[in-house]
Design an enzyme around this catalytic site. Structure first.
Site, PDB file in Angstrom:
ATOM      1  N   HIS A  52      -6.762  -6.082  -1.690  1.00 31.32           N
ATOM      2  CA  HIS A  52      -5.649  -5.217  -1.277  1.00 31.32           C
ATOM      3  C   HIS A  52      -4.777  -5.845  -0.200  1.00 31.32           C
ATOM      4  CE1 HIS A  52      -3.521  -1.425  -0.978  1.00 31.32           C
ATOM      5  NE2 HIS A  52      -3.687  -1.426   0.342  1.00 31.32           N
ATOM      6  N   ASP A 112      -8.317  -5.198  -6.200  1.00 35.93           N
ATOM      7  CA  ASP A 112      -7.994  -4.251  -5.139  1.00 35.93           C
ATOM      8  C   ASP A 112      -8.978  -3.085  -5.178  1.00 35.93           C
ATOM      9  OD1 ASP A 112      -6.835  -2.489  -3.350  1.00 35.93           O
ATOM     10  OD2 ASP A 112      -4.816  -2.670  -4.172  1.00 35.93           O
ATOM     11  N   SER A 167       0.828  -1.200   0.000  1.00 39.16           N
ATOM     12  CA  SER A 167       0.000   0.000   0.000  1.00 39.16           C
ATOM     13  C   SER A 167       0.870   1.261   0.000  1.00 39.16           C
ATOM     14  CB  SER A 167      -0.956  -0.045   1.199  1.00 39.16           C
ATOM     15  OG  SER A 167      -1.969   0.916   1.086  1.00 39.16           O
TER      16      SER A 167
END
Length: 418
Positions: free
Chosen positions: A357, A323, A228
């Protein structure tokens, strides 16, 4: 419980957190239908559970490596389905294992239909194998936890940059023969991007230098792993800071997201901006973030693009194609195209259809949504549980192979034993 029925966890009931186990039931009636259940309580006291219906074979046995679930929280032949399909009893909760000191206990049980327990067994899933040391670090600007494998070394070293506080990835890598320093992207609670006028690569370089100075570390170069927002920091380190031999970016952006980035008292990357009016909020209160960010390739955002073609580092780029937080596959494709355009071959890329994600070490309960971490709302992470779980297994093996290949040190093959 029935004295005739036995639930077995093989090869043993105690294992490393990232190791699969075989679940078998013996002593049932021929073709008997039973319900298998798993249950755990995480470090925050949140209960997660799963269940699946199985039919015994003619000998009265159920083997999760062989037999399909007929219904429940998953269907089909899924040997570790009882773990990854667990659901929190409270909405929008992520499985949390903040420290590695205590094993995660998972109760497996077999029930007659939905009723009485016929047999049960506890799986002790440990994060630190015998001989692995865990040392909190508070030195200069560094605040983290250092994990060191048993033995004399020298070992390859990895810096693990975290957005969610967790020691899981770092401790498990230490079991595989890596010295790992786990640090948080920011200290304390990350409230929003607006609270941070700038990030400094110097702070992360300080952590890298600390790792190189450890007596058991092969000081020629270190690896970095992050996901991330942490991933664009990792890629920036690989680009601007010497001495990094391998970097893993998981669901990261091709640009510097949200906060100006400085190094040696100068701004090196402007922030990729975002627009909350493009946030998609569901009826359940979850938020899809991926569309709020501006296009990194737009002319006005060129100053935020990470010039990864300058990196002399080996790169592993990984993306979940479902994601909901970043447009990770598109960002990864942008980076691959940029590297190829500059004639670079120092990279690998992998993407996973159906993965979201939160790609992490395998066999955790799948998390569709929870508190975002970088924004003050509930984030939707995307992913289909079965595909996401399979992606985690594949990526975790790939990460280890990648670091072993590019962090040259014979001791990288060392594995701690239970």
């Amino acid at each position: 419980m029935s004295s005739q029925v036995r639930l077995r966890l093989l090869p043993r009931a105690r294992c490393l957190f990232d190791e699969p186990i075989k679940v078998k039931v013996e002593g049932l009636r021929s073709r008997q239908v039973v319900t298998m259940r798993a249950r755990l309580t995480d470090d925050k006291g949140v209960v997660f559970s799963s269940s699946a219906t199985y039919r015994a074979d003619g000998s009265g046995e159920v083997d999760l490596n062989r037999d399909p679930s007929l219904g429940g929280t998953y269907v089909g032949v899924e040997p570790m389905g009882l773990l990854w399909s667990m659901r929190a009893q409270k909405s929008h909760k992520k499985f949390q294992k903040a420290t590695s000191l205590k094993p995660q206990l998972v109760n497996f049980s077999v029930h007659e239909g939905e009723g009485r327990i016929l047999a049960e067994e506890t799986n002790e899933r440990i994060l630190i194998g015998d001989g692995v040391s865990r040392v909190p670090v508070q030195e200069g600007n560094i605040s983290g936890v250092l994990f060191t494998p048993p033995g004399g070394g020298l070992f390859p070293a990895v810096l693990d940059i975290l957005t969610f506080k967790s020691e899981t990835r770092a401790s498990l890598l230490a079991n595989k023969g890596f010295v790992v320093l786990a640090i948080s992207l920011v200290e304390g609670k990350f409230e929003s991007f607006e609270h941070y006028p700038r990030f400094h690569l110097d702070h992360f370089k300080e952590a890298i230098d600390f790792l190189k100075q450890q007596p058991k570390v092969d000081s020629k170069g270190v690896g970095i792993i992050a996901k991330s927002k942490g991933a664009d920091i990792a890629l920036s380190l690989a680009t601007f800071v010497p001495g990094i031999k391998a970097a893993v970016s998981i669901n990261g952006c091709s640009a510097n997201v949200g906060i100006p980035l400085y190094y040696k008292k100068q701004q090196i990357l402007s922030p990729l901006q975002y627009d909350f009016s493009k946030l998609i909020t569901s009826e359940s209160g979850t938020n899809i973030v991926k569309y709020i960010f501006e296009d990194p390739l737009a002319e006005k955002n060129k100053g935020s693009l990470i010039p990864i073609e300058q990196a002399k580092t080996h790169l592993l780029l990984a993306a979940g194609e479902d994601d909901h937080n970043f447009d990770s596959k598109r960002y990864m494709d942008q980076m691959v195209e940029r590297l190829k355009r500059h004639g670079k071959e120092n990279f690998e890329s992998v993407s996973y259809p159906g993965a979201g994600h939160l790609l992490q070490p395998p066999y955790k309960p799948f998390c569709p949504s929870c508190a975002h971490g970088l924004f003050p709302f509930i984030g939707s992470w995307g992913g289909e549980p079965k595909a996401h779980a399979a992606a985690e297994v594949h990526l975790w093996k790939k990460i280890q192979e990648f670091f072993r290949t590019h962090l040259s040190c014979d001791a990288a093959q060392t594995k701690a034993k239970l």
